[in-house]
Design an enzyme around this catalytic site. Structure first.
Site, PDB file in Angstrom:
ATOM      1  N   PHE A 117      71.275 126.090  26.969  1.00  0.00           N
ATOM      2  CA  PHE A 117      69.874 125.698  26.848  1.00  0.00           C
ATOM      3  C   PHE A 117      69.063 126.374  27.953  1.00  0.00           C
ATOM      4  O   PHE A 117      69.430 126.278  29.136  1.00  0.00           O
ATOM      5  CB  PHE A 117      69.731 124.173  26.957  1.00  0.00           C
ATOM      6  CG  PHE A 117      70.284 123.440  25.768  1.00  0.00           C
ATOM      7  CD1 PHE A 117      69.432 122.875  24.826  1.00  0.00           C
ATOM      8  CD2 PHE A 117      71.656 123.306  25.583  1.00  0.00           C
ATOM      9  CE1 PHE A 117      69.940 122.199  23.726  1.00  0.00           C
ATOM     10  CE2 PHE A 117      72.164 122.640  24.480  1.00  0.00           C
ATOM     11  CZ  PHE A 117      71.312 122.080  23.554  1.00  0.00           C
ATOM     12  N   ALA A 118      67.992 127.059  27.563  1.00  0.00           N
ATOM     13  CA  ALA A 118      67.137 127.751  28.531  1.00  0.00           C
ATOM     14  C   ALA A 118      65.683 127.433  28.203  1.00  0.00           C
ATOM     15  O   ALA A 118      65.073 128.068  27.339  1.00  0.00           O
ATOM     16  CB  ALA A 118      67.383 129.251  28.495  1.00  0.00           C
ATOM     17  N   TYR A 122      63.821 128.250  33.252  1.00  0.00           N
ATOM     18  CA  TYR A 122      65.260 128.512  33.227  1.00  0.00           C
ATOM     19  C   TYR A 122      65.608 129.746  32.393  1.00  0.00           C
ATOM     20  O   TYR A 122      66.745 130.210  32.427  1.00  0.00           O
ATOM     21  CB  TYR A 122      66.013 127.285  32.713  1.00  0.00           C
ATOM     22  CG  TYR A 122      66.279 126.263  33.792  1.00  0.00           C
ATOM     23  CD1 TYR A 122      67.536 126.166  34.387  1.00  0.00           C
ATOM     24  CD2 TYR A 122      65.283 125.401  34.232  1.00  0.00           C
ATOM     25  CE1 TYR A 122      67.788 125.242  35.380  1.00  0.00           C
ATOM     26  CE2 TYR A 122      65.521 124.476  35.228  1.00  0.00           C
ATOM     27  CZ  TYR A 122      66.777 124.401  35.805  1.00  0.00           C
ATOM     28  OH  TYR A 122      67.014 123.489  36.813  1.00  0.00           O
ATOM     29  N   ASP A 207      75.867 125.279  31.238  1.00  0.00           N
ATOM     30  CA  ASP A 207      74.545 125.401  31.840  1.00  0.00           C
ATOM     31  C   ASP A 207      74.158 126.865  31.939  1.00  0.00           C
ATOM     32  O   ASP A 207      75.018 127.741  32.141  1.00  0.00           O
ATOM     33  CB  ASP A 207      74.536 124.779  33.232  1.00  0.00           C
ATOM     34  CG  ASP A 207      74.254 123.277  33.201  1.00  0.00           C
ATOM     35  OD1 ASP A 207      74.192 122.712  32.092  1.00  0.00           O
ATOM     36  OD2 ASP A 207      74.102 122.679  34.283  1.00  0.00           O
ATOM     37  N   VAL A 208      72.855 127.144  31.870  1.00  0.00           N
ATOM     38  CA  VAL A 208      72.386 128.528  31.898  1.00  0.00           C
ATOM     39  C   VAL A 208      72.190 129.065  33.312  1.00  0.00           C
ATOM     40  O   VAL A 208      72.277 130.279  33.539  1.00  0.00           O
ATOM     41  CB  VAL A 208      71.069 128.668  31.098  1.00  0.00           C
ATOM     42  CG1 VAL A 208      69.912 127.951  31.819  1.00  0.00           C
ATOM     43  CG2 VAL A 208      70.735 130.133  30.840  1.00  0.00           C
ATOM     44  N   ASP A 209      71.937 128.184  34.281  1.00  0.00           N
ATOM     45  CA  ASP A 209      71.697 128.651  35.653  1.00  0.00           C
ATOM     46  C   ASP A 209      73.030 128.912  36.360  1.00  0.00           C
ATOM     47  O   ASP A 209      73.310 128.380  37.440  1.00  0.00           O
ATOM     48  CB  ASP A 209      70.848 127.652  36.435  1.00  0.00           C
ATOM     49  CG  ASP A 209      71.397 126.237  36.405  1.00  0.00           C
ATOM     50  OD1 ASP A 209      72.144 125.898  35.463  1.00  0.00           O
ATOM     51  OD2 ASP A 209      71.064 125.457  37.325  1.00  0.00           O
ATOM     52  N   HIS A 229      84.082 118.366  39.036  1.00  0.00           N
ATOM     53  CA  HIS A 229      82.862 118.718  39.779  1.00  0.00           C
ATOM     54  C   HIS A 229      83.216 119.295  41.149  1.00  0.00           C
ATOM     55  O   HIS A 229      84.041 118.735  41.866  1.00  0.00           O
ATOM     56  CB  HIS A 229      81.989 117.474  39.953  1.00  0.00           C
ATOM     57  CG  HIS A 229      80.566 117.767  40.263  1.00  0.00           C
ATOM     58  ND1 HIS A 229      80.167 118.349  41.441  1.00  0.00           N
ATOM     59  CD2 HIS A 229      79.428 117.561  39.535  1.00  0.00           C
ATOM     60  CE1 HIS A 229      78.844 118.483  41.443  1.00  0.00           C
ATOM     61  NE2 HIS A 229      78.373 118.019  40.297  1.00  0.00           N
ATOM     62  N   THR A 241      79.660 109.550  42.650  1.00  0.00           N
ATOM     63  CA  THR A 241      78.316 109.036  42.359  1.00  0.00           C
ATOM     64  C   THR A 241      78.214 108.555  40.910  1.00  0.00           C
ATOM     65  O   THR A 241      77.336 108.956  40.149  1.00  0.00           O
ATOM     66  CB  THR A 241      77.257 110.118  42.633  1.00  0.00           C
ATOM     67  OG1 THR A 241      77.589 111.307  41.899  1.00  0.00           O
ATOM     68  CG2 THR A 241      77.187 110.450  44.106  1.00  0.00           C
ATOM     69  N   GLU A 299      75.105 113.272  32.763  1.00  0.00           N
ATOM     70  CA  GLU A 299      76.372 113.404  33.479  1.00  0.00           C
ATOM     71  C   GLU A 299      77.000 112.039  33.764  1.00  0.00           C
ATOM     72  O   GLU A 299      78.233 111.900  33.721  1.00  0.00           O
ATOM     73  CB  GLU A 299      76.165 114.166  34.786  1.00  0.00           C
ATOM     74  CG  GLU A 299      77.452 114.514  35.510  1.00  0.00           C
ATOM     75  CD  GLU A 299      77.217 115.495  36.644  1.00  0.00           C
ATOM     76  OE1 GLU A 299      77.305 116.711  36.397  1.00  0.00           O
ATOM     77  OE2 GLU A 299      76.927 115.036  37.775  1.00  0.00           O
TER      78      GLU A 299
END
Length: 350
Positions: A117-118, A122, A207-209, A229, A241, A299
């Site tokens: 997804f962008a 992004y 993720d795109v980044d 993670h 978290t 998440e």
């Protein structure tokens, strides 16, 4: 007296034969009637044809004459855990032979769908993502990228491998990055239930980044695949978290938890990812109706799902690192990493 008895016996026999004949004729008539009714139904009702679902054989078969190093039960990674308590493998450098893995899977003719997804700013990460993926991501295997963006016109032209292709889908822009993050679950839920069913064997949601720096191949394939993670891979569970508010559907009580998984990369069989995204979308909807938003959005819901629906394979932090972090003694290879960026600048509401 004997004559009378013989006469009575003869009469009884004749009556019995007559009665048996009536029964036989009645039975025959009923059978003929049933056959005629069945034949009439067959002529007037459409025939139901049972279709057999054909599935690919995803077994691992080795070719004769293929030479590789002998496996050993005595030599391997001793500095990290390579299996979970429920016997799911954890993939690290040194736990698999990439050449052997490619050879075993090359006979299966598999397709890996990959979603990204962008939206908004992004889109600037697309070029590095796609170009690096073409160097390292399932090279030699069939990959179908599905790119969701609000700006199709700015998608860069990237030369794709012979077995790789790209489909661009326009989606509306959103004002909050949290909504972008959570909203993808609905899109993934629908995608894995509809058009991908007859096209792909596996799916990864990335993720795109990010950027690929090393081999990401068939060693990552599995029924339900989660990525540990990079912030928490060496933390105790009480430092994770997780969502700790009982009123949220993402709530995980203190004392529970296996690993902390990233939502930046996950995958598996289509039906498994469908159930994951469907559940996360439903749980987010329940929270939203009560004006609750989990601490880490999708998440948090993903971690809740994976706690009670154990993944069949875990990928080590090699498969999702951070450019701002140096290698560690455990993370010897960085395969995929979040790029350094100014979150306040790229996120619409930061």
């Amino acid at each position: 007296m004997p004559l009378r008895q013989n006469l009575i016996f003869f009469i009884l026999v004749m009556v019995g034969m007559l009665f048996s004949g009536v029964l036989y004729l009645s039975y025959t008539f009923n059978q003929d009637s049933c056959r005629k009714q069945q034949q009439q139904q067959q002529l007037t009702e459409p025939a139901t044809v049972k279709t057999e679902v054909k599935q690919k054989n995803l077994g691992l078969r080795s070719s004769p004459g293929f030479v590789y190093s002998q496996p050993s039960v005595l030599v391997g990674r001793t500095d990290v855990a390579s299996v979970t308590p429920w016997l799911a493998p954890i993939i690290w450098e040194g736990t698999f032979d990439p050449i052997l893995m490619d050879s075993l899977h090359s006979q299966q003719n598999i397709t890996i769908a990959t979603t990204v997804f962008a939206l908004g700013k992004y889109t600037r990460f697309l070029k590095d993502f796609l170009e690096s993926a073409e160097q390292h991501y399932f090279v030699g295997f069939q990959v179908h990228y599905y790119l969701f963006t609000d700006q199709p016109e700015v998608v860069p032209e990237v030369k794709l491998g012979d077995k790789h292709r790209l489909t661009v889908r326009k989606v509306p822009g959103l004002n909050r990055w949290q909504d972008i993050s959570m909203g993808r679950m609905k899109i993934l839920e629908e995608l894995t239930k509809s058009e991908l069913v007859n096209e792909a064997d596996y799916i990864f949601c990335l993720d795109v980044d990010t950027k690929f720096y090393g081999h990401w191949g068939v060693e990552t394939l599995g029924r339900l695949v989660a990525v540990i993670h990079p912030w928490f891979y060496d933390f105790p569970r009480d430092k994770f978290t997780y969502e700790r508010r009982p009123e949220s559907q993402a709530f995980i009580p203190a004392g529970e938890g296996d690993y902390y998984y990233t939502a930046a990369a996950f995958g598996g069989f289509l039906n498994e990812v469908h159930e994951l995204t469907k559940t996360c979308r439903e749980q987010q909807g329940i929270d939203a109706a009560k004006s609750i938003e989990a601490i880490w959005h999708d998440e948090s819901h993903l971690n809740k799902y994976l706690l009670y629906n154990k993944p069949s394979k875990l990928l080590s932090p090699e498969y999702l690192w951070r450019d701002i972090s140096a290698k560690t003694s455990q993370v010897r290879v960085i395969r995929f990493s979040h790029v350094a960026k100014n979150n306040a600048e790229v996120r619409p509401n930061s």
